[in-house]
Design a protein around this motif. Sequence first.
Motif, PDB file in Angstrom:
ATOM      1  N   GLY A  32       0.782  -1.222   0.000  1.00 30.19           N
ATOM      2  CA  GLY A  32       0.000   0.000   0.000  1.00 30.19           C
ATOM      3  C   GLY A  32       0.816   1.275   0.000  1.00 30.19           C
ATOM      4  N   PHE A  33       2.128   1.186   0.185  1.00 33.88           N
ATOM      5  CA  PHE A  33       2.982   2.373   0.223  1.00 33.88           C
ATOM      6  C   PHE A  33       3.548   2.664  -1.167  1.00 33.88           C
ATOM      7  N   ARG A  34       3.455   3.907  -1.567  1.00 32.41           N
ATOM      8  CA  ARG A  34       3.987   4.329  -2.860  1.00 32.41           C
ATOM      9  C   ARG A  34       5.467   4.638  -2.694  1.00 32.41           C
ATOM     10  N   PRO A  72      11.909   5.764   5.822  1.00 31.10           N
ATOM     11  CA  PRO A  72      10.902   5.065   6.623  1.00 31.10           C
ATOM     12  C   PRO A  72      11.106   3.558   6.512  1.00 31.10           C
ATOM     13  N   ASP A  73      10.611   2.823   7.480  1.00 26.34           N
ATOM     14  CA  ASP A  73      10.834   1.377   7.514  1.00 26.34           C
ATOM     15  C   ASP A  73      10.385   0.668   6.251  1.00 26.34           C
ATOM     16  N   TYR A  74       9.243   1.117   5.673  1.00 24.08           N
ATOM     17  CA  TYR A  74       8.732   0.401   4.515  1.00 24.08           C
ATOM     18  C   TYR A  74       9.595   0.598   3.273  1.00 24.08           C
ATOM     19  N   GLU A  92      11.118  -2.800  12.327  1.00 24.29           N
ATOM     20  CA  GLU A  92      10.882  -3.569  11.110  1.00 24.29           C
ATOM     21  C   GLU A  92      11.836  -3.179   9.997  1.00 24.29           C
ATOM     22  N   ARG A  93      12.231  -4.189   9.228  1.00 24.95           N
ATOM     23  CA  ARG A  93      12.967  -3.945   7.985  1.00 24.95           C
ATOM     24  C   ARG A  93      12.053  -4.368   6.859  1.00 24.95           C
TER      25      ARG A  93
END
Length: 663
Positions: free
Chosen positions: A467-469, A530-532, A661-662
Amino acid sequence: MHFHFAVSLFDRVTVEGIARRFVGLLEQVAGDASLTVGQLELLSEAERRQVLEEFNDTAREIEPATLPELFEAQVARTPDAVAVVFEDTELTYGQLNARANQLARHLARQGVGPESVVGLALPRSTDLIVALLAVVKAGGAYLPIDPDYPADRIAFMLDDAKPVCVLNAIATRTTTGEGIPTITLDTPELTDELRTYTDTDLTHTDRTTPLTPSHPAYLIYTSGSTGRPKGVIITHTGLGSVAASQSEQFEIDLNSSVLQFASPSFDAAIMEMLMAFTTGASLRIPLPESARGLGDKFNAVSRQVTHALITPTALAAIPTESLSDGTTLIVGGEACPPSTVETWSPRRRLINAYGPTEATACVTLSSPLTEPVVPPIGRPVANTRVFVLDAGLRVVPVGVAGELYVAGAGLARGYLNRPGLTAERFVACPFGSPGERMYRTGDVVRWRTDGQLEFVGRADDQVKIRGFRIELGEIESVLARLDVVGQTAVIVREDSPGNKQLVAYVVPSSKTDTQLDTAALREHTVAALPDYMVPSAFVTLDTLPLTPNGKLDRKALPAPDYTAGSTQRAPRTPQEETLCRLFAEVLTLQHVGIDDNFFELGGHSLLAIRLLSKARSNLGIELEIQALFEAPTVAELAGRLVETGRTSRPALRPMARPGKERS
């Protein structure tokens, strides 16, 4: 002239269309031999009218209104209905409105008004909802700031947006930059002061200048290909149209309850709030640690909702029993696979939503999905038009892939402080009134015969994961800042079906004669992104593979070996043996040693949810997801369980960044 076709590949209607267009091309050439191939028109007048007008027949008389006006109108209709539920706290529409009005008056005294920005560095809570409404009531635009973002990224956003102030909580005070006034909402002093303010709705005279729909409502930062995020300015203009479309297509009413699942820094969050606050429904907020969709705390909230907006990848990690039968489920943020439709459409109403950050909340909505096939992204919402065009901005026929352009009431103003990029992506609309713009999405789609759009892919290097662009160029730019890095390429791999992973390939710089330390590369990206956006693996290569024409050969990039650094230390107890097996199953690896780090093996938050769900089934234990972040190896996790007892919840301490989180 005869056309022969394989009935297993084409239907008669499609081939008749191809034949008709081919004959039309021949007639044009025969009529004017001076025409170039690029000047030939593929579509008939009827086909052109269909895709430009009939499929875009979305005009509705919806009076443009600001977000405060939309919310306050609902407050007037249902003042005693429950508006927000968070843990044991419930606020009615009247109570929520009163609290937001008091804070809005305080913000107005601090200089907040139309065209100003206010940062929101707050965790999920009723305070966040109150603060958001207060900012827009004062006339400002809210800027969501994820407290878990790296300090460098937060500093850039604050320097770029230059907010009048930042609203935070005692727990998030450290997330704000130097020299920017802060207002900490959960202090007794401010609470007492706010009680002295009038709790009635603000009028134009209470604001620095009158608030109109053309003023900014919120500012969302998205990934940028230049290595820095870019801020998208969304005005109030399109909010009413989106709210009306959602209310009708999702069938929301006073008895509905909407799950607030999206991160506040994701523009899907405004979609959730519009769903609730313009219909009289309640907005239910899960605890921050349970919002990922696992465990009893999440289920206690999710089973009470009637409407939920969740990305397909997140949905794949959530047990089906977490959402009750009859729930209206909206998927969006990324491509929806047929397996999601097959799993979730029975006994539930499933709708696919699409919308770039550069437009208000959502652009298209599908009809309810029932068949386990690639689902369409739907038709344009009220007062929105979409065009499928070729490289020359010409309309393409139904069934032919082209780039998607968006026009209408919900279009963003543009990118903050980026006039060049704004002019590049927001271009003149040749199908509208003089001065009208359209946004070039970069998404490749095609029209179906029923007037719905199908997503085909991307026209550039932008990707969506969970869901992350993400602009891959931003990650590459961050890695390229290191002197030891000569070349880098970041791609998305899906070596296991349904599990997309970011992988970074790095070639050492000529300035270094030592091997690259992948752990140091990871630490560098963790500090900047950011983590994502942190790659799951870093692969060192002597050179990047190239195609015969000198371009990067992405297909030749090797799959990462996540077990390269594994100690393969064997389990010592039956519990460790079970955990090793579960780690390997979730990560699709042959073996996992008890000292191997779940996240360094390619794990991420959604895989963690699957792991803990399996641990619950196989070991009878209930763990919060933070336990895995703090104890990411089998040995550590098993030791934690021994210390706290098999059936009790592990005591958790605040997370340190290196343990996060990675993605």
